[in-house]
Design an enzyme around this catalytic site. Structure first.
Site, PDB file in Angstrom:
ATOM      1  N   SER A 297       0.850  -1.181   0.000  1.00 22.50           N
ATOM      2  CA  SER A 297       0.000   0.000   0.000  1.00 22.50           C
ATOM      3  C   SER A 297       0.896   1.246   0.000  1.00 22.50           C
ATOM      4  O   SER A 297       1.858   1.323  -0.748  1.00 22.50           O
ATOM      5  CB  SER A 297      -0.927  -0.025   1.225  1.00 22.50           C
TER       6      SER A 297
ATOM      7  N   TYR B  58      -5.370   8.053  -6.379  1.00 24.70           N
ATOM      8  CA  TYR B  58      -4.374   7.116  -5.855  1.00 24.70           C
ATOM      9  C   TYR B  58      -4.704   6.785  -4.397  1.00 24.70           C
ATOM     10  O   TYR B  58      -4.726   5.618  -4.007  1.00 24.70           O
ATOM     11  CB  TYR B  58      -2.976   7.725  -5.962  1.00 24.70           C
TER      12      TYR B  58
ATOM     13  N   LYS C  83      -5.829   3.067  -2.754  1.00 27.99           N
ATOM     14  CA  LYS C  83      -5.082   2.428  -1.672  1.00 27.99           C
ATOM     15  C   LYS C  83      -5.938   2.292  -0.403  1.00 27.99           C
ATOM     16  O   LYS C  83      -5.822   1.302   0.323  1.00 27.99           O
ATOM     17  CB  LYS C  83      -3.806   3.220  -1.373  1.00 27.99           C
TER      18      LYS C  83
END
Length: 263
Positions: free
Chosen positions: A110, A124, A128
């Site tokens: 991650s 993004y 994650k």
């Protein structure tokens, strides 16, 4: 990896030379985490050759760094296809083998951005965040089967991915944002200036793999970055324990070491 006979052929050759030089059993398979058929083919080939899958490291990913409004739906879908749905499909592909064995490790790479909302990195971060939620639920659901699921959260590392970051495909949407429109480039420059060695991440991966099953923690924070992520993780762990107790399922989420079903 993708394109083993094309643009990545040199990397495949390098791995083969390393394997021969160091007498290592290393093999490269064609695999695209956004292609279900490719996933099934690669995992089936590994299981056929090796008879088992002990560890899956979900490290495929890429990033979009721009204001959220400038990111198109198509871009957002590509981001999630790799960073989230690719992980989901890879886990689904290896879990039957791990369940037969009675053990296994799902390791998810991650980011600190998987716990913090960072301007200029919305999609993004979102991908994650989603991956971390999935990995944590897997940890609870698979614990009684002797299968580990955990997360590594690297800080800022100036890796080659910095040259592959996408910008929003609808830049006209940044009109009116003033100085905020410059934040993505400032962030990119800040991360690119990091002198942290990415080898630290590989070292932690090895350490985790070598840690006995049942003794691994869920989240590992690695590299540069403030203490905020650790504080969030500590508080989240406490709240998650309370939630599991409140639903009366805490005992079901305890890790149990299973007897291996394969040699």
């Amino acid at each position: 990896m993708r394109n083993v006979n094309g643009r990545n052929a040199a990397a495949v050759h390098e791995i083969a030379e390393l394997a021969e030089r160091e007498s290592l059993c290393l093999q490269t398979f064609e695999l695209d985490v956004t292609d279900d058929a490719s996933i099934e083919s690669a995992v089936s080939e590994v299981v056929a050759k090796c008879g088992r899958v002990d560890v899956l490291v979900n490290n495929a990913g890429y990033g979009i760094m721009d204001l959220a409004e400038s990111v198109t739906l198509a871009q957002a879908q590509r981001q999630f296809d790799t960073n989230f749905f690719g992980v989901l499909q890879m886990n689904r592909a290896v879990l039957p083998a791990m369940k037969r064995q009675g053990n296994g490790l799902l390791l998810h790479v991650s980011s600190g951005a998987g716990r913090l909302a960072i301007p200029g990195m919305a999609l993004y971060c979102a991908s994650k965040f989603a991956m971390e939620a999935l990995a944590e639920v897997y940890r609870y659901e698979l614990a009684s089967l002797g299968i580990d699921s955990l997360v590594i959260e690297p800080g800022a590392y100036a890796t080659p991915i910095m040259g592959k970051l996408e910008k929003g495909e609808d830049p006209g949407r940044k009109t009116g944002y003033g100085e905020m429109a410059q934040v993505p480039e400032k962030l990119k420059a800040k991360i690119a200036s990091s002198r942290a060695n990415p080898q630290e991440i590989a070292d932690v991966v090895l350490q985790i793999i070598e840690t006995p099953a049942g003794q691994r923690q869920f989240r590992y924070r690695v590299g540069p970055g403030g203490p905020g992520v650790q504080r969030i993780n500590a508080l989240t762990d406490e709240i998650q324990r309370e939630m599991l107790e409140a639903f009366g399922i805490a005992a079901l989420t305890k890790f149990k070491t299973q007897t291996s079903g394969a040699g």
